[in-house]
Design a protein around this motif. Structure first.
Motif, PDB file in Angstrom:
ATOM      1  N   LYS A   4     -13.907 -32.204 -15.527  1.00  0.00           N
ATOM      2  CA  LYS A   4     -13.892 -31.979 -16.971  1.00  0.00           C
ATOM      3  C   LYS A   4     -14.496 -30.628 -17.345  1.00  0.00           C
ATOM      4  N   ASN A   5     -15.398 -30.122 -16.523  1.00  0.00           N
ATOM      5  CA  ASN A   5     -16.085 -28.871 -16.841  1.00  0.00           C
ATOM      6  C   ASN A   5     -15.429 -27.638 -16.218  1.00  0.00           C
ATOM      7  N   TYR A   6     -14.375 -27.834 -15.432  1.00  0.00           N
ATOM      8  CA  TYR A   6     -13.759 -26.705 -14.741  1.00  0.00           C
ATOM      9  C   TYR A   6     -13.044 -25.794 -15.728  1.00  0.00           C
ATOM     10  N   GLN A   7     -13.356 -24.526 -15.630  1.00  0.00           N
ATOM     11  CA  GLN A   7     -12.647 -23.509 -16.405  1.00  0.00           C
ATOM     12  C   GLN A   7     -12.219 -22.427 -15.423  1.00  0.00           C
ATOM     13  N   PRO A   8     -10.908 -22.175 -15.340  1.00  0.00           N
ATOM     14  CA  PRO A   8     -10.464 -21.155 -14.386  1.00  0.00           C
ATOM     15  C   PRO A   8     -11.035 -19.790 -14.741  1.00  0.00           C
ATOM     16  N   ILE A   9     -11.333 -19.017 -13.722  1.00  0.00           N
ATOM     17  CA  ILE A   9     -11.848 -17.664 -13.939  1.00  0.00           C
ATOM     18  C   ILE A   9     -10.729 -16.663 -13.683  1.00  0.00           C
ATOM     19  N   ALA A  10     -10.839 -15.533 -14.327  1.00  0.00           N
ATOM     20  CA  ALA A  10      -9.840 -14.482 -14.121  1.00  0.00           C
ATOM     21  C   ALA A  10      -9.979 -13.947 -12.697  1.00  0.00           C
ATOM     22  N   CYS A  11      -8.863 -13.808 -12.017  1.00  0.00           N
ATOM     23  CA  CYS A  11      -8.864 -13.332 -10.634  1.00  0.00           C
ATOM     24  C   CYS A  11      -8.000 -12.085 -10.512  1.00  0.00           C
ATOM     25  N   LEU A  12      -8.333 -11.287  -9.532  1.00  0.00           N
ATOM     26  CA  LEU A  12      -7.583 -10.076  -9.232  1.00  0.00           C
ATOM     27  C   LEU A  12      -6.633 -10.365  -8.086  1.00  0.00           C
ATOM     28  N   LEU A  13      -5.360 -10.066  -8.277  1.00  0.00           N
ATOM     29  CA  LEU A  13      -4.393 -10.232  -7.204  1.00  0.00           C
ATOM     30  C   LEU A  13      -4.401  -8.986  -6.329  1.00  0.00           C
ATOM     31  N   VAL A  14      -4.571  -9.195  -5.041  1.00  0.00           N
ATOM     32  CA  VAL A  14      -4.582  -8.100  -4.078  1.00  0.00           C
ATOM     33  C   VAL A  14      -3.383  -8.293  -3.157  1.00  0.00           C
ATOM     34  N   PRO A  15      -2.494  -7.305  -3.092  1.00  0.00           N
ATOM     35  CA  PRO A  15      -1.338  -7.458  -2.198  1.00  0.00           C
ATOM     36  C   PRO A  15      -1.789  -7.655  -0.739  1.00  0.00           C
ATOM     37  N   LYS A  16      -1.344  -8.739  -0.124  1.00  0.00           N
ATOM     38  CA  LYS A  16      -1.723  -9.033   1.261  1.00  0.00           C
ATOM     39  C   LYS A  16      -1.314  -7.926   2.205  1.00  0.00           C
ATOM     40  N   VAL A  17      -0.224  -7.253   1.882  1.00  0.00           N
ATOM     41  CA  VAL A  17       0.286  -6.206   2.763  1.00  0.00           C
ATOM     42  C   VAL A  17      -0.761  -5.117   2.993  1.00  0.00           C
ATOM     43  N   LEU A  18      -1.676  -4.932   2.049  1.00  0.00           N
ATOM     44  CA  LEU A  18      -2.721  -3.925   2.215  1.00  0.00           C
ATOM     45  C   LEU A  18      -3.636  -4.244   3.393  1.00  0.00           C
ATOM     46  N   PHE A  19      -3.710  -5.517   3.755  1.00  0.00           N
ATOM     47  CA  PHE A  19      -4.563  -5.932   4.871  1.00  0.00           C
ATOM     48  C   PHE A  19      -3.762  -6.280   6.121  1.00  0.00           C
ATOM     49  N   GLN A  20      -2.456  -6.475   5.966  1.00  0.00           N
ATOM     50  CA  GLN A  20      -1.653  -6.940   7.091  1.00  0.00           C
ATOM     51  C   GLN A  20      -0.782  -5.860   7.722  1.00  0.00           C
ATOM     52  N   ASP A  21      -0.443  -4.830   7.001  1.00  0.00           N
ATOM     53  CA  ASP A  21       0.462  -3.798   7.500  1.00  0.00           C
ATOM     54  C   ASP A  21      -0.349  -2.643   8.086  1.00  0.00           C
ATOM     55  N   VAL A  22       0.043  -2.191   9.266  1.00  0.00           N
ATOM     56  CA  VAL A  22      -0.690  -1.117   9.938  1.00  0.00           C
ATOM     57  C   VAL A  22      -0.692   0.180   9.124  1.00  0.00           C
ATOM     58  N   ARG A  23       0.285   0.359   8.258  1.00  0.00           N
ATOM     59  CA  ARG A  23       0.325   1.584   7.442  1.00  0.00           C
ATOM     60  C   ARG A  23      -0.875   1.699   6.520  1.00  0.00           C
ATOM     61  N   TYR A  24      -1.484   0.564   6.178  1.00  0.00           N
ATOM     62  CA  TYR A  24      -2.594   0.572   5.232  1.00  0.00           C
ATOM     63  C   TYR A  24      -3.938   0.291   5.887  1.00  0.00           C
ATOM     64  N   CYS A  25      -3.969   0.157   7.201  1.00  0.00           N
ATOM     65  CA  CYS A  25      -5.219  -0.202   7.873  1.00  0.00           C
ATOM     66  C   CYS A  25      -6.271   0.899   7.741  1.00  0.00           C
ATOM     67  N   GLY A  26      -5.871   2.129   7.520  1.00  0.00           N
ATOM     68  CA  GLY A  26      -6.822   3.223   7.371  1.00  0.00           C
ATOM     69  C   GLY A  26      -7.445   3.320   5.992  1.00  0.00           C
ATOM     70  N   LEU A  27      -6.926   2.572   5.035  1.00  0.00           N
ATOM     71  CA  LEU A  27      -7.500   2.592   3.686  1.00  0.00           C
ATOM     72  C   LEU A  27      -8.806   1.820   3.646  1.00  0.00           C
ATOM     73  N   SER A  28      -9.771   2.345   2.942  1.00  0.00           N
ATOM     74  CA  SER A  28     -11.028   1.629   2.752  1.00  0.00           C
ATOM     75  C   SER A  28     -10.802   0.410   1.862  1.00  0.00           C
ATOM     76  N   THR A  29     -11.702  -0.528   1.949  1.00  0.00           N
ATOM     77  CA  THR A  29     -11.611  -1.704   1.083  1.00  0.00           C
ATOM     78  C   THR A  29     -11.720  -1.287  -0.377  1.00  0.00           C
ATOM     79  N   THR A  30     -12.526  -0.278  -0.663  1.00  0.00           N
ATOM     80  CA  THR A  30     -12.655   0.226  -2.040  1.00  0.00           C
ATOM     81  C   THR A  30     -11.304   0.710  -2.544  1.00  0.00           C
TER      82      THR A  30
END
Length: 134
Positions: A4-30
């Motif tokens: 009864k008390n649950y209220q969804p929080i706003a979330c940021l969608l992060v494209p999974k490809v940024l973590f799964q594709d080797v082309r983006y592995c050199g990018l910092s998490t920031t």
């Protein structure tokens, strides 16, 4: 917490490809999170009339707000912007109406769809056909 008390929080969608594709592995998490924040703002760009003379959407995102949102230094934000720019134009800066805090955000999912379609086209072809078409 009860249901009864649950209220969804706003979330940021992060494209999974940024973590799964080797082309983006050199990018910092920031840089990856900054790209996601820029994509999030792009959703509101059309509603706010952030369209240039060529009908391209752009995002207004001052460096100070990026620092606050990412909880990091100005240096880290500027470095992340450079990373995204160097990564193959994930973003481009734009000076619109004299503002230097405007960005064009390129949709990397289009690249992913194109790469996927190229792989599908290659399936079922002979070696000669693949060599001739990509």
């Amino acid at each position: 917490m009860s249901d009864k008390n649950y209220q969804p929080i706003a979330c940021l969608l992060v494209p999974k490809v940024l973590f799964q594709d080797v082309r983006y592995c050199g990018l910092s998490t920031t840089a990856k999170v900054l790209y996601s924040l820029l994509l999030d703002r792009l959703n509101y760009a059309a509603l706010n009339g952030c369209v240039d003379q060529m009908s391209h959407l752009y995002v207004i995102y001052p460096i100070g707000e990026m620092v606050k949102d990412l909880n990091c230094s100005v240096y880290q934000v500027r470095h992340a912007i450079k990373e995204l720019y160097k990564q193959g134009n994930m973003i481009r800066t734009a000076k619109i109406n004299g503002r230097s805090d405007c960005f064009y955000v390129n949709d990397i999912s289009i690249e992913e769809r194109d790469a996927y379609n190229q792989r599908i086209i290659g399936i079922g072809k002979t070696g000669r056909e693949r060599r001739n078409h990509g």
